[in-house]
Scaffold this motif. Structure first.
Motif, PDB file in Angstrom:
ATOM      1  N   TYR A   1       0.778  -1.147   0.071  1.00  0.00           N
ATOM      2  CA  TYR A   1      -0.140   0.156   0.026  1.00  0.00           C
ATOM      3  C   TYR A   1       0.830   1.160  -0.089  1.00  0.00           C
TER       4      TYR A   1
ATOM      5  N   GLY B   1      -4.945  -2.002   8.961  1.00  0.00           N
ATOM      6  CA  GLY B   1      -5.873  -0.962   8.972  1.00  0.00           C
ATOM      7  C   GLY B   1      -5.249   0.350   9.318  1.00  0.00           C
ATOM      8  N   THR B   2      -4.857   0.438  10.786  1.00  0.00           N
ATOM      9  CA  THR B   2      -4.462   1.413  11.396  1.00  0.00           C
ATOM     10  C   THR B   2      -3.159   1.882  10.553  1.00  0.00           C
TER      11      THR B   2
ATOM     12  N   ARG C   1      -2.554   2.038   7.461  1.00  0.00           N
ATOM     13  CA  ARG C   1      -3.025   2.593   6.208  1.00  0.00           C
ATOM     14  C   ARG C   1      -3.201   4.060   6.400  1.00  0.00           C
ATOM     15  N   GLU C   2      -4.059   4.365   7.578  1.00  0.00           N
ATOM     16  CA  GLU C   2      -4.447   5.709   8.118  1.00  0.00           C
ATOM     17  C   GLU C   2      -3.210   6.393   8.275  1.00  0.00           C
TER      18      GLU C   2
ATOM     19  N   ASP D   1      -1.442   7.361   5.101  1.00  0.00           N
ATOM     20  CA  ASP D   1      -2.002   8.604   4.454  1.00  0.00           C
ATOM     21  C   ASP D   1      -1.631   9.768   5.131  1.00  0.00           C
TER      22      ASP D   1
ATOM     23  N   VAL E   1      -2.577   0.576  19.862  1.00  0.00           N
ATOM     24  CA  VAL E   1      -1.527   1.291  18.721  1.00  0.00           C
ATOM     25  C   VAL E   1      -2.366   2.127  17.931  1.00  0.00           C
ATOM     26  N   SER E   2      -2.107   3.559  18.009  1.00  0.00           N
ATOM     27  CA  SER E   2      -3.018   4.363  17.323  1.00  0.00           C
ATOM     28  C   SER E   2      -2.316   4.815  15.889  1.00  0.00           C
ATOM     29  N   ALA E   3      -2.873   5.528  14.944  1.00  0.00           N
ATOM     30  CA  ALA E   3      -2.331   5.966  13.660  1.00  0.00           C
ATOM     31  C   ALA E   3      -1.222   7.009  14.125  1.00  0.00           C
TER      32      ALA E   3
END
Lengths: 389, 186
Positions: free
Chosen positions: A260, A277-278, A280-281, A284, A363-365
């Motif tokens: 990605y 998923g996190t 990917r955020e 970006d 675990v946050s973005a």
């Protein structure tokens, strides 16, 4: 679940119910199941489907996971399609028979919900339960979200039956198993096109009086492992073609790995399961700030797609592994595997191994973005580093 | 993205409420994600339900660290541990028979106290407060609309469908009236 929906093709399902819907569509002949948090909703949904007359599969609820796997092996050896599901302690109780299933070449599909093993007791997302089974001979796939779990369990039957190897599909506790999200449940005809009825080759049959797993000499045992090696060598391509064919039918393609936004990336995160998923955020967010970040998602862990990993990470300056698991005394399992896969590669990245999310800690973005900034120019340590919010 | 947390005790229906709220946003065409975490699924232990709703597919899979709205099923659970997941703009609804002013000491928060138990009892719902609290929450958030919320409750409630819907509407009305009262007074 939701007839009100304006999204006509989507249903709200949690990850475990999505798995059960995938199993229903794959229509196994037999499924022995033993309940364990956080897997139980898979079992409950299959029983509910059977009670409603929507599932033909013969269900068995034996007294332990060990017996569930024993009956799965026996049934599979008679040449029928078999499914089971478990988590954590249940998977570990099966350990002896995981070796047996692979050695007997029984193409069982098992869904495992990744959960912390005791002690101490916990119910949190952590992948060490399945990663510690990596040497048993099971193919291992890791899913990011409920839709992928449904799609992957169907693909797993095709891979297992083609390679004559058992396949374990994994998703993280709670973040996937109990996350209710819009999921497209494909039509039965779509699945029938993709996955024809299982026709077993050599199998047990009382009419024929064969036996399986009888004592053999050293050379034959050695040969059995070489045959498993040959079968494992086909799994990468089988995973790629199953994912591609599924994409042709549903619009959702999959492969052994997924890249990605890795084009021109200075820093690439490598991870498995829900954390993708996190990431990917975060990718970006980093790209928006002018930091060239990307994600390399490992979907097929066994067999590890080493050639593809080397190709994906060639000339990338920095790679950061996020391991939601910990092998005491060594570190993160994915970090270790990747170090071995990239060994002796001239244009390998600086490889950081971060223990992020072990035991299900958050675990946050934002945290992942911070890690990219902190580690992308840092000298890589051979040792793992514990990181937290 | 809207991020909502529901805190209750095991058996109170926080997880059911989370699923119903997600269904209501989904029915309005939003992408949703809801998940519950619990320490051991025992009655009485704290249970958190997390809901995300957005126009875009939801990709992140982690805990909510700063909520758009908080719904607390039990005022004994509303402490600084929970409030650190909020800021002064967070819509906070708490099930309590205590007056609004009794929560002022918790800090600079937008806390709305609703006596869910009273509303449940008046609607023949006994101690089952989740539909009433959902009515209060959607009134406070002004989203999703009450008719959609009630339609989801009517469809998904396992029993006493009309009583659940009536409790939801009564709580919605109480909060709406109170907020209009505040505006005309203020």
């Amino acid at each position: 679940m939701n007839a009100l929906s304006s999204n006509k093709d989507l249903q709200l399902l949690n990850g475990n119910h999505a798995v059960a819907m995938g199993v229903k569509l794959a229509n196994p002949h037999f499924a022995p199941l033993y309940p364990i948090t956080p897997q139980t909703p898979i079992l409950e949904k299959l029983i509910a489907l059977q009670s409603a007359g929507e599932l033909e599969t013969e269900l068995l609820t034996p007294e332990s996971e060990h017996s569930a796997m024993a009956s799965a092996i026996a049934a599979s050896a008679t040449g029928v399609r078999v499914f089971t599901a478990t988590s954590s302690q249940g998977l570990l109780l099966m350990h002896e028979l995981l070796h047996f299933a692979a050695g007997a070449r029984t193409p069982i599909v098992m869904f495992n919900v990744n959960r912390t093993p005791a002690s101490p007791w916990g119910f949190w997302p952590d992948q060490i339960d399945s990663l510690s089974q990596r040497d048993t001979g099971w193919v291992q796939l890791y899913s990011e979200n409920p839709q992928e779990s449904l799609d992957t369990v169907i693909q797993a039957f095709r891979i297992a039956e083609a390679a004559q190897m058992p396949v374990m599909v994994n998703h993280d506790a709670f973040y996937v198993s109990h996350a209710v999200e819009p999921v497209e449940v494909p039509a039965q005809e779509t699945v029938d096109t993709f996955l024809p009825a299982y026709k077993a080759g050599l199998h047990l049959d009382p009419e024929l009086g064969r036996s399986l797993g009888a004592p053999i000499d050293q050379k034959s045992w050695n040969e059995s492992r070489q045959q498993m090696a040959a079968a494992m060598a086909t799994v990468g391509d089988l995973t790629a073609s199953a994912g591609q064919d599924w994409g042709d039918l549903t619009g959702r393609s999959y492969g052994p790995l997924e890249q990605y936004r890795t084009d021109g990336a200075d820093v690439v995160f490598v991870t498995m399961g829900s954390m993708c998923g996190t990431v990917r955020e975060a990718v970006d967010g980093l790209r928006a700030r002018g930091i060239a970040a990307g994600l390399l998602k490992i979907r097929l862990f066994r067999p590890l797609p080493q050639v593809e990993l080397r190709k994906a990470l060639a000339d990338v300056p920095c790679a950061i592994v996020l391991d939601r698991n910990y092998s005491p005394g060594v570190g993160g399992v994915v970090h270790q595997e990747l170090k071995a896969a990239l060994f002796d590669m001239a244009n390998a990245p600086r490889l950081h191994g971060l223990l992020a999310g072990v035991g299900g800690v958050n675990v946050s973005a934002e945290m992942i973005e911070r890690l990219a900034v902190e580690y992308r120019d840092a000298v890589a340590s051979p040792d793992p580093v514990w990181v937290e919010e | 993205m809207r991020e909502i947390l529901i805190l209750g005790r095991g058996g109170q229906g926080a997880q059911t409420a989370g699923n119903q709220l997600a269904q209501a946003f989904f029915a309005k065409g939003q992408y949703v994600q809801t998940f519950a975490t619990y320490g051991g699924a025992r009655r009485g232990t704290p249970v958190t339900s997390s809901i995300r709703a957005d126009d875009q597919p939801i990709r992140q899979r982690n805990n909510i660290s700063c909520a758009t709205a908080l719904l607390c099923f039990d005022d004994s659970l509303l402490d600084q541990n929970f409030l650190k997941l909020a800021n002064k703009d967070t819509v906070i609804v708490v099930n309590s028979k205590q007056p609004q002013a009794s929560f002022a000491g918790l800090g600079d928060y937008n806390i709305l106290a609703v006596d869910g138990k009273d509303i449940a009892r008046r609607n023949n719902m006994g101690k089952v407060v989740n539909s009433a609290l959902l009515g209060a929450l959607v009134a406070a958030m002004q989203n999703p609309d009450i008719d959609t919320m009630c339609a989801v409750i009517e469809q998904s409630a396992p029993a006493k469908k009309q009583e659940n819907v009536a409790a939801c509407r009564e709580a919605f009305q109480r909060v709406t009236d109170a907020e209009q009262g505040n505006q005309s007074n203020g």
